[in-house]
Motif scaffolding. Sequence first.
Motif, PDB file in Angstrom:
ATOM      1  N   ASP A 437       0.846  -1.200   0.000  1.00 51.14           N
ATOM      2  CA  ASP A 437       0.000   0.000   0.000  1.00 51.14           C
ATOM      3  C   ASP A 437       0.873   1.238   0.000  1.00 51.14           C
ATOM      4  O   ASP A 437       1.832   1.345   0.781  1.00 51.14           O
ATOM      5  N   MET A 438       0.533   2.186  -0.871  1.00 51.28           N
ATOM      6  CA  MET A 438       1.199   3.494  -0.875  1.00 51.28           C
ATOM      7  C   MET A 438       0.137   4.537  -0.594  1.00 51.28           C
ATOM      8  O   MET A 438      -0.850   4.635  -1.323  1.00 51.28           O
ATOM      9  N   ASP A 439       0.317   5.280   0.457  1.00 54.12           N
ATOM     10  CA  ASP A 439      -0.705   6.256   0.842  1.00 54.12           C
ATOM     11  C   ASP A 439      -0.106   7.641   0.960  1.00 54.12           C
ATOM     12  O   ASP A 439       0.977   7.829   1.515  1.00 54.12           O
ATOM     13  N   GLY A 440      -0.854   8.618   0.455  1.00 53.60           N
ATOM     14  CA  GLY A 440      -0.429  10.015   0.532  1.00 53.60           C
ATOM     15  C   GLY A 440      -1.619  10.917   0.273  1.00 53.60           C
ATOM     16  O   GLY A 440      -2.761  10.522   0.503  1.00 53.60           O
ATOM     17  N   ALA A 441      -1.341  12.105  -0.236  1.00 54.53           N
ATOM     18  CA  ALA A 441      -2.420  13.068  -0.483  1.00 54.53           C
ATOM     19  C   ALA A 441      -2.844  13.027  -1.945  1.00 54.53           C
ATOM     20  O   ALA A 441      -2.076  12.604  -2.818  1.00 54.53           O
ATOM     21  N   ASN A 442      -4.070  13.469  -2.187  1.00 53.11           N
ATOM     22  CA  ASN A 442      -4.593  13.507  -3.547  1.00 53.11           C
ATOM     23  C   ASN A 442      -4.049  14.734  -4.283  1.00 53.11           C
ATOM     24  O   ASN A 442      -4.760  15.720  -4.474  1.00 53.11           O
TER      25      ASN A 442
END
Lengths: 517, 113
Positions: A437-442
């Motif tokens: 999973d790679m999570d950050g801001a849109n």
Amino acid sequence: MIARTPLPQYLQRIGQPAFRNAHGTVTFTPEQVISLQPEAGGSARYQQTVRELCQIVGEAVTAGKRLRCLGRRWSISPVATTEGWLLDLSDVSTAKWLGAGELHPTVAAHREVAHILVGAGASIRWLNWELHRAGWSIQTSGASNGQAVAGAIATGTHGSSFHVGALHDTVAAVHVVVGPSEHWWVEPASAPLTANEFAPRLGATLVRDDELFAALETSLGSLGIVAGVVFRCVPNFWLDLKRYSVAGGGLPAGPLSTAELIDRLARWQFDSLLDQPLDRIWHLDAVFNPFAPDSQSYVSAYVLADAPPRGTRAEVTGEHRGDEWNPDLLQFVSRFIGPVPGAPPLVTKIGLQSEYAKPVTDSPRVWGAWFAQQDLPGGALGASLGVDCAQLGVALPAIMQAVRERATVPCVVATRFVPGSRSLLAMNIFERTCMIDMDGANVPAMADLIADCCRRLDAEGVGFTMHWGKWIGYLTREHVEKVYGDRIDRWRAARARLLPDPRLARAFSNPVVDALL
Amino acid sequence: MNPCAGRWWAGVGGALMVTACVRVSVESRAPEPSPTRMGSTTVWVIAWGLGTTPKVTAECAGTHVYKATVHTTFPGFLLGLVTLGFVVPTHVDYVCAAEAGTVEGEPPAPPPP
């Protein structure tokens, strides 16, 4: 009762300029919003819902319109979008316990498992709550619980229950509307669930077929309108969260380098890593700061625990964790602080520390209480890549290197572990699948980063699937055909059997499915 | 000024103009949020609220409000500052609850641990 609202009227009513998903990552323009309103409860409600779904399908086909279920607006990707009619089933949530007389004799004999038929629009959160009250539990879910059950299954939502599989792997039957006057109750021929009389009592055609069931498990909302699914439930269980800072030498296995940790994870040596019997570890994930994995990474294990004394608080709904993030904060930080040299690693470090370095509660919780995240930071964007664990040693360093080299946006990388699935379009198609999973801001830089990571995996020869409900901007028809192989042909063949009329297949499709499948 | 830096500052300024300045939410515990029934409107508090209290009617059909959020924006804050609080725009968002689900049948008794 069927309530139809044209989009302009609907937008005027809600005071919004456009129709968006819950996370604000997708905007689309359905022609109208169709909501089913309950007039009764229990079986009457469920059967009326099925009748109304048949009616709407008939009207859509006659009018040449496309039809898509909204779910709970939870998907980050445009997989649930349509330019046609958008169907909201959230007001007709139902559940029905299947009694021994309704089950196939081979199933009814097993008292350690219970089966519940859940209406497609019900949320995971509500299901968790109702099961908990009855002393039962689902076996796995995603980290958040805001999805509709049918949407979560259709898009391949996974957890990290490496004994169990993904959510769709805990489904025992699917009830799907495939035409204006036809709905099928589909269960695997190799594992029949219900007694022969059960489906006809619902007015459904009983179909026992492994291939159709495997296609319906991850339908992408395009194999008909799913009216309900049956979950295999287990007696309620309690989990302790044990969290270890790898860099601090906190793991029972002792100090490990990032490469050693990845190697242990790839081999599923979770027991030696944590000094816990494998059968006690229900869920495990490892989170990395890709900018500095050797100095900041954490392993979280949810380990089976004894039930606490009666009366211990175990809320699985209404789980409010205090103040929520300002929905604009993540985007603001990523867009304006991120481009400052040195800022993305710093923001990532602080973000991870605030979430993972704090002490965890010492009291066990039930499944639905642990995985109850509702208030995701607004403007979040993430992707989940499914890779064969045998290639984790190549894939994970390549991704972390891409994050470091670009250094344009804060980003967290996490790994979760799921066994292979028979579901044709599941993410977990490898015998041992690691979900990265790679999570950050849109923000555009985050999408560019994920795409770059995908390119690097391709360059390294690492085949990968993507979570259909998260960012899928890299996927092409060629990529999907390459990674899924003959599963794609089998899925298409199943669609042709379920929806032999091309007008029906077109009605249940959308631009994403048209482009990729 | 460097054009890039100028654009950056303009971006920050623009973001401040549209992002929430002060935000307070009230959320219900029990019901489920509806994915389609919600509302959003701006109310104007005039004369420090001495005369009337703006009221928003939530169009939730037969259900209750699941969540309500009241927030001001930076321009709204500035307007209040300039008018010494005589005019203060406030934004109200709400999400209705979905209809309650129903459960039929008796769950089997879980086996003893």
